[in-house]
Design a protein around this motif. Structure first.
Motif, short mmCIF file in Angstrom:
data_model
loop_
_atom_site.label_atom_id
_atom_site.label_comp_id
_atom_site.label_asym_id
_atom_site.label_seq_id
_atom_site.Cartn_x
_atom_site.Cartn_y
_atom_site.Cartn_z
N LEU A 138 -4.99 24.97 -10.59
CA LEU A 138 -5.72 24.72 -9.35
C LEU A 138 -5.09 25.31 -8.09
CD1 LEU A 138 -6.85 21.00 -9.91
CD2 LEU A 138 -8.08 23.09 -10.46
N THR A 194 -17.93 21.56 -10.36
CA THR A 194 -18.03 22.13 -9.01
C THR A 194 -18.40 23.59 -9.07
OG1 THR A 194 -16.36 20.57 -8.25
CG2 THR A 194 -16.83 22.45 -6.82
N LEU A 202 -15.90 25.55 0.19
CA LEU A 202 -16.99 24.58 0.14
C LEU A 202 -17.77 24.50 1.46
CD1 LEU A 202 -15.19 21.73 -1.84
CD2 LEU A 202 -16.93 23.32 -2.67
N LEU A 222 -11.86 25.93 6.49
CA LEU A 222 -12.61 25.02 5.64
C LEU A 222 -13.85 24.43 6.29
CD1 LEU A 222 -10.06 25.29 3.88
CD2 LEU A 222 -10.20 22.81 3.48
N HIS A 263 -9.43 33.34 -1.19
CA HIS A 263 -8.79 32.10 -0.76
C HIS A 263 -7.35 32.32 -0.30
CE1 HIS A 263 -6.22 31.77 -4.35
NE2 HIS A 263 -7.27 32.05 -5.10
N THR A 304 -9.90 16.23 -14.40
CA THR A 304 -9.77 17.22 -13.33
C THR A 304 -10.45 18.52 -13.71
OG1 THR A 304 -7.69 16.26 -12.59
CG2 THR A 304 -8.14 18.52 -11.92
N ALA A 318 -4.54 27.49 -2.68
CA ALA A 318 -5.97 27.18 -2.74
C ALA A 318 -6.57 27.77 -4.01
CB ALA A 318 -6.67 27.70 -1.48
N ASN A 319 -7.90 27.74 -4.10
CA ASN A 319 -8.58 28.33 -5.25
C ASN A 319 -9.97 28.80 -4.84
OD1 ASN A 319 -10.57 26.09 -5.81
ND2 ASN A 319 -8.68 24.96 -6.21
N SER A 332 -13.59 20.23 -11.86
CA SER A 332 -13.52 21.60 -11.35
C SER A 332 -14.64 22.46 -11.93
CB SER A 332 -12.16 22.21 -11.67
OG SER A 332 -12.08 23.53 -11.18
N ASP A 363 -12.50 25.37 -3.90
CA ASP A 363 -12.19 24.40 -2.85
C ASP A 363 -12.06 25.02 -1.47
OD1 ASP A 363 -12.19 22.57 -4.87
OD2 ASP A 363 -10.01 22.39 -5.01
N ASN A 364 -11.54 26.25 -1.40
CA ASN A 364 -11.34 26.90 -0.10
C ASN A 364 -12.66 27.21 0.60
OD1 ASN A 364 -8.67 29.17 0.86
ND2 ASN A 364 -10.32 28.43 2.14
#
Length: 307
Positions: A115, A50, A89, A279, A78, A43, A82-83, A47, A86-87
């Protein structure tokens, strides 16, 4: 939408909160380094990959210098659970492709909770935002930044603007489904009084959740004396299908230099709820772009999904 479907989002959030509350962050005894990758390692690697990908595409690129067309960096904030990656993308590449220098931060971290961020005291999170905006301004050489936030991330910056000197460093705040006046979670927060001790647990273990309940001490202080501060332009983008920040009109602000937008007034067949609006909703993204550059704004319609 059927009532039970509208309740799924809030119930999921409450179940996540309950999971965090029921899982204490205990220190594990020292162990030898694993010889094979663990799920946690995988993970973390995913991350990190990403984040590197985001940086290499121009997002979170501290060598980016704002252009004459877009002279201010955009800081993305975010929401709860969330982070920084990811929030965003969907929206971050959308803005990068339009020539903006785009940055995002993690805030509100809790010990032992990877996360999922935005859970710490909101006033402390605003302090993290203040430091991050200074970092972005120093890197880009810009005099001011623009802030775009989703959910808590659209409300928390108002504490920074009002109490931490942010109004001198921020040109515009764009809130996507922000809980500016708290939330009732479709009335579920009214049940807290029937469960002695739960509200105390929320305050102690996940302070940001307690801060966001309508009528909280944090929100009472934030909104006392008016919703806005001079010198900042405010835009709120809301959806009538929001099942997390309820009632949805509580998201709207009052005051000078405020524009409140309801997505369904722009596109009646936009059915985005609380998560989707931040999103993946390109109609909302188009309104964000309009708010960042009102001099070049173009009409937002259902066709904006392909713009």
């Amino acid at each position: 939408m059927l009532p039970w479907k509208r309740a799924l989002g809030p119930l999921t959030a409450l179940l996540l909160a309950a999971t965090f509350l029921a899982t204490p962050a205990v220190a594990a005894p020292p162990t030898a380094a694993p010889s094979t990758p663990t799920a946690a390692t995988s993970t973390a690697v995913t991350s990190a990959s990403t984040a590197v990908s985001a940086s290499s595409s121009g997002w979170n690129d501290y060598s980016c210098k704002p252009s004459g067309a877009h002279p201010r960096p955009v800081v993305l904030v975010h929401g709860t659970f969330a982070n920084a990656i990811d929030n965003w993308l969907g929206l971050a590449p959308y803005l990068v492709n339009r020539g903006y220098c785009v940055f995002s931060l993690d805030y509100g971290q809790l010990p032992g909770v990877p996360l999922f961020h935005g859970l710490g005291p909101i006033d402390a999170s605003a302090g993290q935002l203040a430091a991050y905006v200074d970092k972005v301004l120093a890197a880009t050489g810009a005099a001011k930044a623009d802030i775009v936030g989703h959910s808590q991330g659209g409300m928390m910056p108002r504490h920074y603007l009002k109490f931490l000197g942010g109004a001198a460093k921020v040109n515009a705040l764009v809130g996507i489904a922000p809980d500016n006046h708290g939330t009732t979670l479709l009335g579920l927060t009214g049940l807290l009084r029937y469960f002695p001790g739960v509200e105390h647990l929320l305050n102690e273990k996940t302070p940001a959740l307690a801060d966001q309940v309508a009528g909280s001490a944090f929100l009472t202080k934030l909104n006392a004396g008016g919703d806005t501060v001079p010198g900042v332009r405010y835009t709120v983008i809301a959806t009538r299908y929001d099942e997390v920040v309820t009632p949805y009109r509580s998201q709207f602000l009052s005051g000078p230099d405020v524009r409140n937008v309801l997505l369904q007034d722009l596109c009646p067949v936009d059915f985005s709820e609380h998560v989707a609006i931040g999103l993946i909703d390109r109609i909302a993204f188009h309104e964000v772009a309009n708010a960042l550059d009102p001099a070049r704004a173009t009409p937002t319609t259902c066709a904006s999904v392909i713009g």
